[in-house]
Motif scaffolding. Structure first.
Motif, PDB file in Angstrom:
ATOM      1  N   THR A 120       8.032  42.288  -8.269  1.00 26.76           N
ATOM      2  CA  THR A 120       6.943  41.551  -8.928  1.00 26.76           C
ATOM      3  C   THR A 120       6.757  40.185  -8.287  1.00 26.76           C
ATOM      4  O   THR A 120       5.630  39.775  -7.984  1.00 26.76           O
ATOM      5  CB  THR A 120       7.224  41.409 -10.441  1.00 26.76           C
ATOM      6  N   ASP A 121       7.853  39.483  -8.060  1.00 27.36           N
ATOM      7  CA  ASP A 121       7.780  38.168  -7.401  1.00 27.36           C
ATOM      8  C   ASP A 121       7.110  38.274  -6.035  1.00 27.36           C
ATOM      9  O   ASP A 121       6.246  37.467  -5.688  1.00 27.36           O
ATOM     10  CB  ASP A 121       9.176  37.552  -7.238  1.00 27.36           C
ATOM     11  N   LEU A 122       7.515  39.274  -5.252  1.00 32.77           N
ATOM     12  CA  LEU A 122       6.945  39.466  -3.910  1.00 32.77           C
ATOM     13  C   LEU A 122       5.454  39.771  -3.999  1.00 32.77           C
ATOM     14  O   LEU A 122       4.652  39.251  -3.214  1.00 32.77           O
ATOM     15  CB  LEU A 122       7.681  40.586  -3.178  1.00 32.77           C
ATOM     16  N   CYS A 123       5.082  40.611  -4.946  1.00 32.51           N
ATOM     17  CA  CYS A 123       3.662  40.957  -5.135  1.00 32.51           C
ATOM     18  C   CYS A 123       2.842  39.740  -5.534  1.00 32.51           C
ATOM     19  O   CYS A 123       1.752  39.513  -5.001  1.00 32.51           O
ATOM     20  CB  CYS A 123       3.505  42.027  -6.215  1.00 32.51           C
ATOM     21  N   VAL A 124       3.348  38.973  -6.482  1.00 38.39           N
ATOM     22  CA  VAL A 124       2.609  37.804  -6.960  1.00 38.39           C
ATOM     23  C   VAL A 124       2.433  36.794  -5.822  1.00 38.39           C
ATOM     24  O   VAL A 124       1.346  36.242  -5.634  1.00 38.39           O
ATOM     25  CB  VAL A 124       3.299  37.173  -8.193  1.00 38.39           C
ATOM     26  N   ALA A 159       7.349  41.434 -20.397  1.00 40.52           N
ATOM     27  CA  ALA A 159       7.115  40.001 -20.652  1.00 40.52           C
ATOM     28  C   ALA A 159       7.264  39.202 -19.357  1.00 40.52           C
ATOM     29  O   ALA A 159       6.469  38.293 -19.077  1.00 40.52           O
ATOM     30  CB  ALA A 159       8.085  39.486 -21.714  1.00 40.52           C
ATOM     31  N   PHE A 160       8.274  39.547 -18.553  1.00 41.48           N
ATOM     32  CA  PHE A 160       8.493  38.884 -17.264  1.00 41.48           C
ATOM     33  C   PHE A 160       7.265  39.064 -16.367  1.00 41.48           C
ATOM     34  O   PHE A 160       6.759  38.117 -15.778  1.00 41.48           O
ATOM     35  CB  PHE A 160       9.748  39.465 -16.588  1.00 41.48           C
ATOM     36  N   ILE A 161       6.785  40.303 -16.279  1.00 41.45           N
ATOM     37  CA  ILE A 161       5.640  40.614 -15.418  1.00 41.45           C
ATOM     38  C   ILE A 161       4.390  39.877 -15.897  1.00 41.45           C
ATOM     39  O   ILE A 161       3.677  39.267 -15.107  1.00 41.45           O
ATOM     40  CB  ILE A 161       5.406  42.141 -15.368  1.00 41.45           C
ATOM     41  N   GLU A 162       4.138  39.907 -17.212  1.00 41.88           N
ATOM     42  CA  GLU A 162       2.952  39.228 -17.746  1.00 41.88           C
ATOM     43  C   GLU A 162       2.987  37.733 -17.458  1.00 41.88           C
ATOM     44  O   GLU A 162       1.975  37.145 -17.089  1.00 41.88           O
ATOM     45  CB  GLU A 162       2.825  39.488 -19.248  1.00 41.88           C
ATOM     46  N   LYS A 163       4.152  37.126 -17.608  1.00 44.38           N
ATOM     47  CA  LYS A 163       4.289  35.689 -17.358  1.00 44.38           C
ATOM     48  C   LYS A 163       4.000  35.373 -15.886  1.00 44.38           C
ATOM     49  O   LYS A 163       3.270  34.433 -15.566  1.00 44.38           O
ATOM     50  CB  LYS A 163       5.705  35.242 -17.739  1.00 44.38           C
ATOM     51  N   LYS A 164       4.568  36.165 -14.977  1.00 45.62           N
ATOM     52  CA  LYS A 164       4.367  35.945 -13.534  1.00 45.62           C
ATOM     53  C   LYS A 164       2.912  36.168 -13.137  1.00 45.62           C
ATOM     54  O   LYS A 164       2.325  35.373 -12.415  1.00 45.62           O
ATOM     55  CB  LYS A 164       5.268  36.874 -12.714  1.00 45.62           C
ATOM     56  N   VAL A 165       2.346  37.275 -13.590  1.00 48.34           N
ATOM     57  CA  VAL A 165       0.975  37.641 -13.211  1.00 48.34           C
ATOM     58  C   VAL A 165      -0.035  36.646 -13.787  1.00 48.34           C
ATOM     59  O   VAL A 165      -1.022  36.296 -13.135  1.00 48.34           O
ATOM     60  CB  VAL A 165       0.671  39.094 -13.639  1.00 48.34           C
ATOM     61  N   ALA A 166       0.211  36.158 -14.999  1.00 47.80           N
ATOM     62  CA  ALA A 166      -0.705  35.203 -15.631  1.00 47.80           C
ATOM     63  C   ALA A 166      -0.863  33.933 -14.785  1.00 47.80           C
ATOM     64  O   ALA A 166      -1.919  33.306 -14.786  1.00 47.80           O
ATOM     65  CB  ALA A 166      -0.211  34.852 -17.026  1.00 47.80           C
ATOM     66  N   LYS A 167       0.168  33.586 -14.033  1.00 50.63           N
ATOM     67  CA  LYS A 167       0.109  32.382 -13.189  1.00 50.63           C
ATOM     68  C   LYS A 167      -0.898  32.517 -12.047  1.00 50.63           C
ATOM     69  O   LYS A 167      -1.307  31.525 -11.455  1.00 50.63           O
ATOM     70  CB  LYS A 167       1.500  32.055 -12.631  1.00 50.63           C
ATOM     71  N   LEU A 168      -1.304  33.746 -11.731  1.00 55.63           N
ATOM     72  CA  LEU A 168      -2.296  33.942 -10.665  1.00 55.63           C
ATOM     73  C   LEU A 168      -3.627  33.282 -11.013  1.00 55.63           C
ATOM     74  O   LEU A 168      -4.381  32.908 -10.128  1.00 55.63           O
ATOM     75  CB  LEU A 168      -2.510  35.438 -10.399  1.00 55.63           C
ATOM     76  N   MET A 186      -8.195  36.678 -18.761  1.00 50.76           N
ATOM     77  CA  MET A 186      -7.793  37.702 -17.802  1.00 50.76           C
ATOM     78  C   MET A 186      -6.958  38.751 -18.522  1.00 50.76           C
ATOM     79  O   MET A 186      -6.012  38.431 -19.214  1.00 50.76           O
ATOM     80  CB  MET A 186      -6.977  37.050 -16.671  1.00 50.76           C
ATOM     81  N   GLU A 187      -7.331  39.985 -18.330  1.00 46.60           N
ATOM     82  CA  GLU A 187      -6.600  41.105 -18.924  1.00 46.60           C
ATOM     83  C   GLU A 187      -5.502  41.558 -17.965  1.00 46.60           C
ATOM     84  O   GLU A 187      -5.718  41.622 -16.758  1.00 46.60           O
ATOM     85  CB  GLU A 187      -7.582  42.254 -19.161  1.00 46.60           C
ATOM     86  N   ILE A 188      -4.319  41.837 -18.502  1.00 43.85           N
ATOM     87  CA  ILE A 188      -3.210  42.350 -17.690  1.00 43.85           C
ATOM     88  C   ILE A 188      -2.812  43.709 -18.258  1.00 43.85           C
ATOM     89  O   ILE A 188      -2.512  43.834 -19.443  1.00 43.85           O
ATOM     90  CB  ILE A 188      -1.995  41.399 -17.715  1.00 43.85           C
ATOM     91  N   LYS A 189      -2.854  44.724 -17.401  1.00 39.82           N
ATOM     92  CA  LYS A 189      -2.495  46.080 -17.826  1.00 39.82           C
ATOM     93  C   LYS A 189      -1.269  46.520 -17.030  1.00 39.82           C
ATOM     94  O   LYS A 189      -1.286  46.496 -15.803  1.00 39.82           O
ATOM     95  CB  LYS A 189      -3.675  47.012 -17.562  1.00 39.82           C
ATOM     96  N   GLN A 215     -10.765  38.981 -13.220  1.00 42.42           N
ATOM     97  CA  GLN A 215     -11.197  39.641 -14.452  1.00 42.42           C
ATOM     98  C   GLN A 215     -10.069  40.456 -15.073  1.00 42.42           C
ATOM     99  O   GLN A 215      -9.898  40.474 -16.283  1.00 42.42           O
ATOM    100  CB  GLN A 215     -12.401  40.536 -14.150  1.00 42.42           C
ATOM    101  N   LYS A 216      -9.306  41.130 -14.219  1.00 48.65           N
ATOM    102  CA  LYS A 216      -8.244  42.006 -14.725  1.00 48.65           C
ATOM    103  C   LYS A 216      -7.199  42.190 -13.635  1.00 48.65           C
ATOM    104  O   LYS A 216      -7.530  42.194 -12.455  1.00 48.65           O
ATOM    105  CB  LYS A 216      -8.856  43.349 -15.104  1.00 48.65           C
ATOM    106  N   VAL A 217      -5.945  42.346 -14.035  1.00 51.54           N
ATOM    107  CA  VAL A 217      -4.880  42.690 -13.094  1.00 51.54           C
ATOM    108  C   VAL A 217      -4.188  43.940 -13.623  1.00 51.54           C
ATOM    109  O   VAL A 217      -3.769  43.987 -14.774  1.00 51.54           O
ATOM    110  CB  VAL A 217      -3.847  41.554 -12.925  1.00 51.54           C
ATOM    111  N   GLU A 218      -4.121  44.956 -12.769  1.00 53.81           N
ATOM    112  CA  GLU A 218      -3.409  46.177 -13.120  1.00 53.81           C
ATOM    113  C   GLU A 218      -2.097  46.201 -12.355  1.00 53.81           C
ATOM    114  O   GLU A 218      -2.074  45.996 -11.140  1.00 53.81           O
ATOM    115  CB  GLU A 218      -4.258  47.398 -12.775  1.00 53.81           C
ATOM    116  N   VAL A 219      -1.019  46.452 -13.073  1.00 54.07           N
ATOM    117  CA  VAL A 219       0.316  46.479 -12.490  1.00 54.07           C
ATOM    118  C   VAL A 219       0.870  47.884 -12.670  1.00 54.07           C
ATOM    119  O   VAL A 219       0.884  48.407 -13.778  1.00 54.07           O
ATOM    120  CB  VAL A 219       1.252  45.464 -13.186  1.00 54.07           C
TER     121      VAL A 219
END
Length: 99
Positions: free
Chosen positions: A78-82, A18-27, A1-4, A35-39
């Motif tokens: 970010t937490d709320l979004c995730v 780094a915080f955002i990538e770690k949280k989003v990767a858990k999705l 999964m790509e994170i942008k 396939q991809k998450v855009e933040v």
């Protein structure tokens, strides 16, 4: 999964990214076919509190899911979004399973 990650009108710190990538990767644990998450990070109304806006767009097979949250810090937004995206992904997964 790509994170942008995109910061609008400011430069995000490496620590924040780094915080955002770690949280989003858990999705991916909720739905492995992302396939991809855009933040997007944005400061809205700079003179007020609760002005840190985060929007997440998850690209999944057959479409996109979107959430946007505003709070006092980018970490909180970010937490709320995730959390919100996790619920959407769960519903999407069930919908796909029932087809």
């Amino acid at each position: 999964m790509e994170i942008k990650i995109q910061s609008i009108h400011f430069d995000a710190t490496e620590k924040l990214e780094a915080f955002i990538e770690k949280k989003v990767a858990k999705l991916e644990k909720t739905f492995e076919d992302i396939q991809k998450v855009e933040v997007q990070l944005k400061v809205v109304k700079p003179a007020t509190s609760d002005n840190k806006e985060v929007s997440l767009t998850a690209v999944v097979p057959g479409g996109q899911l979107f959430v946007e949250k505003v709070s006092d810090t980018f970490e909180e937004s970010t937490d709320l979004c995730v959390d919100s995206m996790r619920v959407q992904l769960q519903k999407y997964k069930e919908k796909m399973r029932n087809r």
